[in-house]
Design a protein around this motif. Structure first.
Motif, PDB file in Angstrom:
ATOM      1  N   TYR A  21      54.357  43.917  45.289  1.00  0.00           N
ATOM      2  CA  TYR A  21      53.790  43.668  43.965  1.00  0.00           C
ATOM      3  C   TYR A  21      52.287  43.628  44.173  1.00  0.00           C
ATOM      4  CZ  TYR A  21      52.935  41.470  39.451  1.00  0.00           C
ATOM      5  OH  TYR A  21      52.491  41.192  38.183  1.00  0.00           O
ATOM      6  N   ASP A  22      51.577  44.573  43.570  1.00  0.00           N
ATOM      7  CA  ASP A  22      50.180  44.830  43.872  1.00  0.00           C
ATOM      8  C   ASP A  22      49.361  43.558  44.006  1.00  0.00           C
ATOM      9  OD1 ASP A  22      47.339  45.409  42.216  1.00  0.00           O
ATOM     10  OD2 ASP A  22      47.791  46.710  43.903  1.00  0.00           O
ATOM     11  N   GLY A  23      48.533  43.499  45.055  1.00  0.00           N
ATOM     12  CA  GLY A  23      47.777  42.302  45.385  1.00  0.00           C
ATOM     13  C   GLY A  23      46.953  41.748  44.239  1.00  0.00           C
ATOM     14  N   SER A  24      46.182  42.601  43.562  1.00  0.00           N
ATOM     15  CA  SER A  24      45.334  42.123  42.481  1.00  0.00           C
ATOM     16  C   SER A  24      46.169  41.563  41.336  1.00  0.00           C
ATOM     17  CB  SER A  24      44.427  43.252  41.983  1.00  0.00           C
ATOM     18  OG  SER A  24      45.194  44.339  41.501  1.00  0.00           O
ATOM     19  N   ARG A  25      47.294  42.192  41.043  1.00  0.00           N
ATOM     20  CA  ARG A  25      48.160  41.668  39.990  1.00  0.00           C
ATOM     21  C   ARG A  25      48.755  40.328  40.384  1.00  0.00           C
ATOM     22  NH1 ARG A  25      52.497  45.907  38.224  1.00  0.00           N
ATOM     23  NH2 ARG A  25      52.347  46.527  40.388  1.00  0.00           N
ATOM     24  N   LEU A  26      49.138  40.182  41.650  1.00  0.00           N
ATOM     25  CA  LEU A  26      49.687  38.907  42.111  1.00  0.00           C
ATOM     26  C   LEU A  26      48.653  37.802  41.967  1.00  0.00           C
ATOM     27  CD1 LEU A  26      51.809  37.129  43.451  1.00  0.00           C
ATOM     28  CD2 LEU A  26      51.023  37.977  45.668  1.00  0.00           C
ATOM     29  N   LEU A  27      47.417  38.087  42.359  1.00  0.00           N
ATOM     30  CA  LEU A  27      46.373  37.076  42.266  1.00  0.00           C
ATOM     31  C   LEU A  27      46.138  36.668  40.819  1.00  0.00           C
ATOM     32  CD1 LEU A  27      44.341  35.370  43.765  1.00  0.00           C
ATOM     33  CD2 LEU A  27      42.734  37.266  43.664  1.00  0.00           C
ATOM     34  N   ARG A  28      46.100  37.647  39.911  1.00  0.00           N
ATOM     35  CA  ARG A  28      45.923  37.327  38.493  1.00  0.00           C
ATOM     36  C   ARG A  28      47.105  36.527  37.970  1.00  0.00           C
ATOM     37  NH1 ARG A  28      44.071  42.760  38.286  1.00  0.00           N
ATOM     38  NH2 ARG A  28      46.079  43.436  37.447  1.00  0.00           N
ATOM     39  N   ALA A  29      48.311  36.912  38.385  1.00  0.00           N
ATOM     40  CA  ALA A  29      49.495  36.202  37.922  1.00  0.00           C
ATOM     41  C   ALA A  29      49.492  34.757  38.397  1.00  0.00           C
ATOM     42  CB  ALA A  29      50.762  36.910  38.414  1.00  0.00           C
ATOM     43  N   LEU A  30      49.122  34.530  39.651  1.00  0.00           N
ATOM     44  CA  LEU A  30      49.075  33.169  40.166  1.00  0.00           C
ATOM     45  C   LEU A  30      48.057  32.331  39.404  1.00  0.00           C
ATOM     46  CD1 LEU A  30      49.285  33.825  44.021  1.00  0.00           C
ATOM     47  CD2 LEU A  30      51.097  32.932  42.534  1.00  0.00           C
ATOM     48  N   ALA A  31      46.909  32.919  39.086  1.00  0.00           N
ATOM     49  CA  ALA A  31      45.905  32.194  38.314  1.00  0.00           C
ATOM     50  C   ALA A  31      46.441  31.846  36.929  1.00  0.00           C
ATOM     51  CB  ALA A  31      44.626  33.028  38.206  1.00  0.00           C
ATOM     52  N   ASP A  32      47.192  32.775  36.319  1.00  0.00           N
ATOM     53  CA  ASP A  32      47.784  32.512  35.007  1.00  0.00           C
ATOM     54  C   ASP A  32      48.821  31.394  35.086  1.00  0.00           C
ATOM     55  OD1 ASP A  32      46.247  34.487  33.867  1.00  0.00           O
ATOM     56  OD2 ASP A  32      47.817  36.022  33.956  1.00  0.00           O
ATOM     57  N   PHE A  33      49.696  31.451  36.088  1.00  0.00           N
ATOM     58  CA  PHE A  33      50.697  30.403  36.258  1.00  0.00           C
ATOM     59  C   PHE A  33      50.018  29.041  36.458  1.00  0.00           C
ATOM     60  CE2 PHE A  33      53.828  33.740  37.132  1.00  0.00           C
ATOM     61  CZ  PHE A  33      54.969  33.195  36.560  1.00  0.00           C
ATOM     62  N   ARG A  34      49.007  29.034  37.276  1.00  0.00           N
ATOM     63  CA  ARG A  34      48.307  27.776  37.565  1.00  0.00           C
ATOM     64  C   ARG A  34      47.692  27.194  36.295  1.00  0.00           C
ATOM     65  NH1 ARG A  34      42.814  27.590  40.999  1.00  0.00           N
ATOM     66  NH2 ARG A  34      42.456  25.334  40.990  1.00  0.00           N
ATOM     67  N   ALA A  35      47.102  28.067  35.460  1.00  0.00           N
ATOM     68  CA  ALA A  35      46.478  27.589  34.224  1.00  0.00           C
ATOM     69  C   ALA A  35      47.517  27.058  33.248  1.00  0.00           C
ATOM     70  CB  ALA A  35      45.670  28.725  33.588  1.00  0.00           C
ATOM     71  N   VAL A  36      48.614  27.803  33.072  1.00  0.00           N
ATOM     72  CA  VAL A  36      49.655  27.380  32.129  1.00  0.00           C
ATOM     73  C   VAL A  36      50.294  26.059  32.572  1.00  0.00           C
ATOM     74  CG1 VAL A  36      51.937  27.955  31.196  1.00  0.00           C
ATOM     75  CG2 VAL A  36      50.136  29.698  31.284  1.00  0.00           C
ATOM     76  N   GLY A  37      50.548  25.928  33.869  1.00  0.00           N
ATOM     77  CA  GLY A  37      51.199  24.724  34.379  1.00  0.00           C
ATOM     78  C   GLY A  37      50.249  23.581  34.664  1.00  0.00           C
TER      79      GLY A  37
END
Length: 296
Positions: A11-27
């Motif tokens: 799962y592309d690195g840049s997308r993973l990093l963005r997704a983790l940042a989104d999860f962190r913000a939501v949670g």
């Protein structure tokens, strides 16, 4: 100081990093980390970190059934503990890296595609937090988005594999029964253009466009009086067809009916054509296509 660490993964690195940042913000979590499932579901690799104070978790391989993430990977459902170090029901092989980050409440969310785990995302707090159903429900849109992206990537790779290594020089002349006709090449080009419009990953979309251009170069000129004009703009054949119908004043629905397509596909072709022509709207795209000699 918190670090943002990422390495390339299925799962592309840049997308993973963005997704983790989104999860962190939501949670509203202190740390988010995770990565892809590997070895046919036998383990997961932690390849991305968001908000971490150390690199203790970076590159960690978590085996299925072991630790919190390994349990989530094994059962295919989210797993959470309020006090990680005293938690029962999980093994504690990975306490060292977790302790280095001073994590207390940790949740592991498996990302499932066609009932198979493909990623695991961890969300962690450095204090003990009681998590409710509303907290879990907030992540559903993010989880569904990643599931769709992975499914699209899988389908793109499957179709590319089916198309074969286009443009490669054959070791020997291909038998007549396997040679591609101009109609075959046109269909392949159209499908590649359609696939490119579905892909959010810039690198993968660029790869699809490059393959499509190789297909276009492999098409010989028409030999009939009604030959289609060359397409110097890089437009796919179907994109030209759509522009020609739009030039007649047809709506997207009418274009779809005229060409035997669904309306969403017409919109996709028109969007691609506008992007390639650098047009601001459909009328502008028609004018630029006419100036380029693509349509009458």
């Amino acid at each position: 100081m918190a670090t943002e660490v990422i390495q390339e993964a299925p799962y592309d690195g840049s997308r993973l990093l963005r997704a983790l940042a989104d999860f962190r913000a939501v949670g509203r979590s202190d740390v988010a980390f995770g990565g892809p499932v590997v070895n046919a579901g036998a383990a997961l690799d932690i390849t991305g970190l968001s908000g971490a104070n150390t690199r203790s978790l970076q590159g960690l391989r978590v085996r299925s059934g072991y630790g919190l993430g390994g349990k989530a990977l094994m059962i295919g459902r989210p797993v959470s503990v309020t006090n990680y170090y005293d938690a029962r029901g999980i093994t504690h092989q990975y306490d060292g890296p977790v302790r280095a980050e001073q994590l207390e409440t940790v949740t592991a969310l498996p990302i499932m595609v066609e009932r198979a785990p493909r990623m695991v995302v961890y969300l962690a707090h450095r204090t003990q937090v009681v998590l409710g159903d509303v907290w879990y429900d907030a992540f559903l849109p993010l989880v569904r988005k990643i599931e769709r992206e992975i499914a699209v990537d899988d389908e793109v790779r499957r179709r590319l594999l089916a198309l074969g290594r286009l443009g490669a020089a054959p070791a020997a002349p291909a038998p007549p029964q396997v040679q591609l006709t101009r109609a075959d090449l046109r269909d392949i080009s159209d499908e590649l253009a359609d696939l490119a419009s579905l892909v959010e990953n810039d690198a993968l979309r660029a790869r699809l466009e490059e393959v499509r251009h190789r297909v276009e170069r492999g098409r010989s000129p028409e030999r009939t009086p009604a030959a289609r004009k060359p397409v110097p703009t890089g437009l796919a054949a179907r994109e030209v067809d759509v522009l020609a119908q739009v030039a007649l004043g047809q709506s997207n629905r009418q274009v779809a009916e005229s060409l035997g397509l669904v309306e969403s596909t017409v919109k996709s072709y028109l969007k691609n054509a506008m992007r390639k022509l650098h047009a601001t709207n459909r009328v502008h795209a028609v004018r630029l296509a006419r100036e380029a000699g693509v349509i009458d």
